[in-house]
Design a protein around this motif. Structure first.
Motif, PDB file in Angstrom:
ATOM      1  N   MET A  87      57.310  43.118  44.413  1.00 57.64           N
ATOM      2  CA  MET A  87      55.868  42.873  44.389  1.00 57.64           C
ATOM      3  C   MET A  87      55.133  44.069  45.009  1.00 57.64           C
ATOM      4  O   MET A  87      55.481  44.497  46.096  1.00 57.64           O
ATOM      5  N   LEU A  88      54.177  44.590  44.276  1.00 56.18           N
ATOM      6  CA  LEU A  88      53.380  45.686  44.836  1.00 56.18           C
ATOM      7  C   LEU A  88      52.165  45.080  45.524  1.00 56.18           C
ATOM      8  O   LEU A  88      51.401  44.331  44.907  1.00 56.18           O
ATOM      9  N   MET A  89      52.017  45.376  46.810  1.00 56.78           N
ATOM     10  CA  MET A  89      50.893  44.811  47.561  1.00 56.78           C
ATOM     11  C   MET A  89      49.806  45.873  47.767  1.00 56.78           C
ATOM     12  O   MET A  89      50.050  46.902  48.401  1.00 56.78           O
ATOM     13  N   VAL A  90      48.658  45.573  47.208  1.00 52.94           N
ATOM     14  CA  VAL A  90      47.537  46.518  47.272  1.00 52.94           C
ATOM     15  C   VAL A  90      46.422  45.905  48.109  1.00 52.94           C
ATOM     16  O   VAL A  90      46.034  44.762  47.876  1.00 52.94           O
ATOM     17  N   GLY A  91      45.933  46.644  49.076  1.00 52.97           N
ATOM     18  CA  GLY A  91      44.772  46.208  49.848  1.00 52.97           C
ATOM     19  C   GLY A  91      43.546  46.869  49.245  1.00 52.97           C
ATOM     20  O   GLY A  91      43.535  48.080  49.009  1.00 52.97           O
ATOM     21  N   LEU A  92      42.522  46.063  48.961  1.00 56.77           N
ATOM     22  CA  LEU A  92      41.299  46.613  48.369  1.00 56.77           C
ATOM     23  C   LEU A  92      40.146  46.291  49.309  1.00 56.77           C
ATOM     24  O   LEU A  92      39.922  45.128  49.660  1.00 56.77           O
ATOM     25  N   THR A  93      39.447  47.328  49.725  1.00 48.42           N
ATOM     26  CA  THR A  93      38.344  47.061  50.637  1.00 48.42           C
ATOM     27  C   THR A  93      37.155  47.962  50.334  1.00 48.42           C
ATOM     28  O   THR A  93      37.185  48.788  49.421  1.00 48.42           O
ATOM     29  N   GLY A  94      36.107  47.780  51.123  1.00 47.42           N
ATOM     30  CA  GLY A  94      34.882  48.548  50.930  1.00 47.42           C
ATOM     31  C   GLY A  94      33.789  47.866  51.731  1.00 47.42           C
ATOM     32  O   GLY A  94      33.902  46.673  52.030  1.00 47.42           O
ATOM     33  N   GLY A  95      32.778  48.620  52.072  1.00 48.20           N
ATOM     34  CA  GLY A  95      31.662  48.025  52.813  1.00 48.20           C
ATOM     35  C   GLY A  95      30.950  46.980  51.954  1.00 48.20           C
ATOM     36  O   GLY A  95      31.141  46.938  50.728  1.00 48.20           O
ATOM     37  N   ILE A  96      30.167  46.151  52.567  1.00 47.34           N
ATOM     38  CA  ILE A  96      29.469  45.098  51.824  1.00 47.34           C
ATOM     39  C   ILE A  96      28.668  45.703  50.662  1.00 47.34           C
ATOM     40  O   ILE A  96      27.984  46.716  50.829  1.00 47.34           O
ATOM     41  N   GLY A  97      28.837  45.141  49.488  1.00 43.89           N
ATOM     42  CA  GLY A  97      28.091  45.593  48.321  1.00 43.89           C
ATOM     43  C   GLY A  97      28.625  46.848  47.664  1.00 43.89           C
ATOM     44  O   GLY A  97      27.997  47.401  46.755  1.00 43.89           O
ATOM     45  N   ALA A  98      29.819  47.316  48.084  1.00 44.69           N
ATOM     46  CA  ALA A  98      30.329  48.580  47.537  1.00 44.69           C
ATOM     47  C   ALA A  98      30.786  48.428  46.083  1.00 44.69           C
ATOM     48  O   ALA A  98      30.813  49.398  45.327  1.00 44.69           O
ATOM     49  N   GLY A  99      31.190  47.211  45.720  1.00 45.14           N
ATOM     50  CA  GLY A  99      31.644  46.999  44.345  1.00 45.14           C
ATOM     51  C   GLY A  99      33.073  46.492  44.261  1.00 45.14           C
ATOM     52  O   GLY A  99      33.726  46.643  43.229  1.00 45.14           O
ATOM     53  N   LYS A 100      33.555  45.859  45.322  1.00 42.22           N
ATOM     54  CA  LYS A 100      34.932  45.345  45.327  1.00 42.22           C
ATOM     55  C   LYS A 100      35.135  44.332  44.199  1.00 42.22           C
ATOM     56  O   LYS A 100      36.119  44.385  43.484  1.00 42.22           O
TER      57      LYS A 100
ATOM     58  N   ASN B 188      58.696  51.096  39.812  1.00 42.84           N
ATOM     59  CA  ASN B 188      59.642  51.840  40.658  1.00 42.84           C
ATOM     60  C   ASN B 188      60.135  50.992  41.820  1.00 42.84           C
ATOM     61  O   ASN B 188      61.317  51.000  42.167  1.00 42.84           O
ATOM     62  N   LEU B 189      59.208  50.270  42.419  1.00 43.48           N
ATOM     63  CA  LEU B 189      59.536  49.462  43.594  1.00 43.48           C
ATOM     64  C   LEU B 189      60.510  48.345  43.213  1.00 43.48           C
ATOM     65  O   LEU B 189      61.482  48.082  43.908  1.00 43.48           O
ATOM     66  N   ARG B 190      60.236  47.708  42.086  1.00 41.68           N
ATOM     67  CA  ARG B 190      61.059  46.576  41.650  1.00 41.68           C
ATOM     68  C   ARG B 190      62.450  47.032  41.215  1.00 41.68           C
ATOM     69  O   ARG B 190      63.435  46.351  41.444  1.00 41.68           O
ATOM     70  N   THR B 191      62.519  48.226  40.614  1.00 39.86           N
ATOM     71  CA  THR B 191      63.800  48.668  40.062  1.00 39.86           C
ATOM     72  C   THR B 191      64.523  49.648  40.991  1.00 39.86           C
ATOM     73  O   THR B 191      65.594  50.153  40.641  1.00 39.86           O
ATOM     74  N   GLY B 192      63.926  49.936  42.148  1.00 43.62           N
ATOM     75  CA  GLY B 192      64.562  50.867  43.087  1.00 43.62           C
ATOM     76  C   GLY B 192      64.628  52.278  42.542  1.00 43.62           C
ATOM     77  O   GLY B 192      65.600  53.001  42.752  1.00 43.62           O
ATOM     78  N   THR B 193      63.579  52.677  41.828  1.00 39.57           N
ATOM     79  CA  THR B 193      63.534  54.027  41.261  1.00 39.57           C
ATOM     80  C   THR B 193      62.764  54.967  42.193  1.00 39.57           C
ATOM     81  O   THR B 193      61.564  54.777  42.408  1.00 39.57           O
ATOM     82  N   PRO B 194      63.436  55.977  42.742  1.00 39.97           N
ATOM     83  CA  PRO B 194      62.740  56.858  43.680  1.00 39.97           C
ATOM     84  C   PRO B 194      61.850  57.874  42.964  1.00 39.97           C
ATOM     85  O   PRO B 194      62.113  58.223  41.813  1.00 39.97           O
ATOM     86  N   VAL B 195      60.832  58.325  43.655  1.00 37.25           N
ATOM     87  CA  VAL B 195      60.018  59.426  43.135  1.00 37.25           C
ATOM     88  C   VAL B 195      60.445  60.689  43.885  1.00 37.25           C
ATOM     89  O   VAL B 195      60.248  60.795  45.096  1.00 37.25           O
TER      90      VAL B 195
ATOM     91  N   LEU C 282      49.314  32.278  49.874  1.00 36.68           N
ATOM     92  CA  LEU C 282      49.044  32.741  48.506  1.00 36.68           C
ATOM     93  C   LEU C 282      49.929  33.935  48.126  1.00 36.68           C
ATOM     94  O   LEU C 282      50.436  34.003  47.017  1.00 36.68           O
ATOM     95  N   PHE C 283      50.124  34.863  49.072  1.00 39.37           N
ATOM     96  CA  PHE C 283      51.017  36.002  48.797  1.00 39.37           C
ATOM     97  C   PHE C 283      52.413  35.483  48.477  1.00 39.37           C
ATOM     98  O   PHE C 283      53.097  35.999  47.595  1.00 39.37           O
ATOM     99  N   GLY C 284      52.812  34.424  49.187  1.00 38.48           N
ATOM    100  CA  GLY C 284      54.152  33.843  49.003  1.00 38.48           C
ATOM    101  C   GLY C 284      54.361  33.226  47.633  1.00 38.48           C
ATOM    102  O   GLY C 284      55.505  33.094  47.198  1.00 38.48           O
ATOM    103  N   THR C 285      53.295  32.864  46.943  1.00 38.31           N
ATOM    104  CA  THR C 285      53.475  32.216  45.642  1.00 38.31           C
ATOM    105  C   THR C 285      53.411  33.206  44.465  1.00 38.31           C
ATOM    106  O   THR C 285      53.624  32.827  43.328  1.00 38.31           O
ATOM    107  N   ALA C 286      53.124  34.473  44.755  1.00 43.59           N
ATOM    108  CA  ALA C 286      53.004  35.450  43.658  1.00 43.59           C
ATOM    109  C   ALA C 286      54.383  35.816  43.106  1.00 43.59           C
ATOM    110  O   ALA C 286      55.346  35.906  43.869  1.00 43.59           O
ATOM    111  N   PRO C 287      54.501  36.018  41.785  1.00 38.56           N
ATOM    112  CA  PRO C 287      55.795  36.385  41.205  1.00 38.56           C
ATOM    113  C   PRO C 287      56.292  37.746  41.703  1.00 38.56           C
ATOM    114  O   PRO C 287      55.482  38.599  42.112  1.00 38.56           O
ATOM    115  N   GLU C 288      57.605  37.919  41.661  1.00 33.33           N
ATOM    116  CA  GLU C 288      58.229  39.148  42.175  1.00 33.33           C
ATOM    117  C   GLU C 288      57.738  40.416  41.476  1.00 33.33           C
ATOM    118  O   GLU C 288      57.678  41.479  42.067  1.00 33.33           O
TER     119      GLU C 288
END
Ligand SMILES: CC(C)(COP(=O)(O)OP(=O)(O)OC[C@H]1O[C@@H](n2cnc3c(N)ncnc32)[C@H](O)[C@@H]1O)[C@@H](O)C(=O)NCCC(=O)NCCS
Ligand SMILES: Nc1ncnc2c1ncn2[C@@H]1O[C@H](COP(=O)(O)OP(=O)(O)OP(=O)(O)O)[C@@H](O)[C@H]1O
Length: 362
Positions: free
Chosen positions: A1-14, A200-207, A98-104
Motif C-alpha cells: 500500500m502506498l501511503m500519501v499524505g496530502l496537505t495544504g493551507g485552508i482553501g489551497a485546493g486539497k 515498485n513497493l508492492r513488488t519489491g522493485t528497487p529504483v 480506515l487505513f487498515g481496511t484499504a486493499p494491499e
C-alpha cells in the motif's frame, strides 16, 4: 500500500486535487469528513465539546452548530488547542481504522489539513502539498465558499506557515493558476510517480539511480532531510544517528543524482534489526554489495541507504568526507573528476584514502 499524505493551507485546493486522485483510483481518507463523523449527535466527541465550549455550540436540533464552534475555537491558540485535544485523538483512531481496511495494492491518500502541524509527515511514503498564495486562498474561500473573511484569517493563523509546509513537501502542486492546470498536473503525477511507486513497493522493485554526474541541486539537502526523517520513522531508537553523506552532501558539488544516507547503529546485532525493519518497510536489499546497502522504490528519488555499526571505520569516514572534501578546492575538483569517470568501487577507494590522509594530518 502506498501511503500519501496530502496537505495544504485552508482553501489551497486539497479537495480539488483529491477529486482527481479519487477518479484515478486512489482510496481517499478525508480528515475533514472524519472530523464530522466523530462529533455526530449522541457521540462522546460531541459531549466533550459541549463540556468544553458550552451548550451554545449546539443547534436547536441538538447537532453541532459548526459556525458557532468555529467562532469560539479559533479566537486564540489556547481555545484551538482545546478543540484539537478533544477531536484529534478521536480522528486519529478512526483514521487508523480506515487505513487498515484499504486493499494491499491501493494508493491511499490521506487528505489532512494539519499534517505538518501534527509532525506526521515522515509516516507517509510521499507528502504532497497543494500551494497557493494566502490572498488567493482567502479570495476563493470568501467568494466561492462564502466563508466569512475573519474566520478564514483566524484559521490561517492557527495553521503552519507556507514555508513550513513547503519544506515538508516531496511534491509541491502549485494551484495559483486555473483549475484545469491543477487537474492536469495531478493526473500526470499519478502516471509518472504514484502508480510506479506503488508498483515498485508492492513488488519489491528497487529504483537504482543513474550514476551520470548532474549539476549540483540545492534541493538535495531538503530531500535528504525528509528521507532521513522517514528512515527514523522506520528504525526508531535502533539508530544512533542518520546522516546525509556522500557526494550530494557536499555543497556545490556536481554529482550523480542519488542521495546517500547512512544509518548508524550500536553494533552488529542492531545492524540486523535495522535491516529487518527497513526491508519490512519496503527498502530493498542490494545483495551485490559487500556492505548492508538498500535502495528505495520512489521512481523520482533514488536513495542508497547503508547501515553501519558505530565501531565500523566506514561510518566515521562517511561523516568526515563532506567536511574534508568540501573544505579543499583541489580535492573537490579531483572528486568531481573521479565521479565522472570512475566506477563506484574506485570512487569509494579514493574517498577513503583522502579521508584517511586528512585524518593523519590532524
Ligand atoms: C471547528 C469546526 C467545527 C468548523 O467546521 P467547518 O464546517 O466550518 O469547517 P471544516 O471542518 O469543513 O474545516 C474546514 C477547514 O478549516 C481548517 N481547520 C479546521 N479545524 C482546524 C483546526 N483545528 N486548526 C486549524 N485549522 C482548522 C482546515 O483547513 C479545514 O480544512 C471543524 O473545523 C472542527 O471540528 N475542527 C476540529 C477538527 C480538526 O482539526 N479538523 C481538521 C483536520 S483533522
Ligand atoms: N485553481 C482554482 N481556481 C479557482 N478556484 C479554485 C481553484 N482551486 C480550487 N478552487 C476553489 O477554491 C475553494 C477552495 O478549494 P478546495 O475546497 O479544493 O480547498 P481545500 O484545500 O480542500 O479547502 P479546505 O482547507 O477548506 O479543506 C473551492 O471553492 C474551490 O472550488
Amino acid at each position: 500500500m502506498l501511503m500519501v499524505g496530502l496537505t495544504g493551507g485552508i482553501g489551497a485546493g486539497k479537495s480539488t486535487v483529491t477529486a482527481v486522485l479519487k477518479e484515478a483510483g486512489a482510496v481517499i481518507v478525508d480528515a475533514d469528513l472524519i472530523a464530522r463523523e466523530v462529533v455526530e449527535p449522541g457521540s462522546p466527541g460531541l459531549a466533550m465539546l459541549v463540556a468544553e465550549f458550552g451548550e451554545d455550540i449546539l443547534g436547536s436540533d441538538g447537532a453541532l452548530d459548526r459556525a458557532a464552534l468555529a467562532a469560539r475555537a479559533f479566537v486564540d491558540a489556547k481555545r484551538t488547542a482545546a478543540l484539537n485535544a478533544i477531536t484529534h485523538p478521536l480522528i486519529g483512531e478512526r483514521t487508523a481504522e480506515l487505513f487498515g481496511t484499504a486493499p494491499e495494492d491501493a494508493i491511499v491518500v490521506h487528505d489532512m489539513p494539519l499534517l505538518v502541524e501534527g509532525g506526521m509527515t515522515p509516516g507517509y511514503h510521499l507528502v504532497i502539498v497543494v500551494d497557493a498564495p494566502a490572498e488567493v486562498r482567502l479570495r476563493r474561500l470568501v467568494e466561492q465558499r462564502g466563508m466569512p473573511e475573519d474566520d478564514a484569517r483566524a484559521r490561517m493563523s492557527r495553521q503552519a506557515t507556507d514555508e513550513a509546509r513547503r519544506a515538508a513537501a516531496d511534491i509541491l502542486i502549485d494551484n495559483s493558476g486555473d483549475r484545469q492546470t491543477v487537474v492536469d498536473l495531478t493526473r500526470a503525477l499519478v502516471e509518472i510517480r504514484l502508480d510506479p511507486f506503488e508498483h515498485n513497493l508492492r513488488t519489491g522493485t528497487p529504483v537504482v539511480g543513474e550514476r551520470t554526474v548532474v549539476p549540483f541541486r540545492p534541493e538535495w539537502a531538503g530531500e535528504a532531510e525528509r528521507a532521513c526523517a522517514r528512515l527514523r520513522h522506520v528504525v526508531g531508537g535502533t539508530a544512533n544517528r542518520i546522516d546525509h553523506v556522500g557526494p550530494t552532501a557536499i555543497e556545490g558539488l556536481d554529482a550523480p543524482d542519488i542521495l546517500d544516507l547512512q544509518v548508524t547503529v550500536r553494533d552488529a546485532d542492531a545492524v540486523e534489526d535495522a535491516l529487518h525493519s527497513l526491508t519490512g518497510a519496503g527498502y530493498v536489499r542490494d545483495r551485490s554489495s559487500d556492505r548492508p546497502l538498500l535502495h528505495w522504490c520512489d521512481p523520482a528519488r533514488p536513495l542508497e541507504v547503508t547501515v553501519v555499526a558505530e565501531d565500523d571505520p566506514d561510518h566515521e569516514f562517511a561523516l568526515l568526507m563532506a567536511d574534508v572534501i568540501g573544505a579543499d578546492p583541489g580535492a573537490r575538483a579531483e572528486y568531481s573528476e573521479i565521479l565522472r569517470r570512475a566506477n563506484r568501487e574506485e570512487t569509494r577507494e579514493w574517498e577513503r584514502t583522502l579521508t584517511e590522509a586528512s585524518l593523519r594530518h590532524r
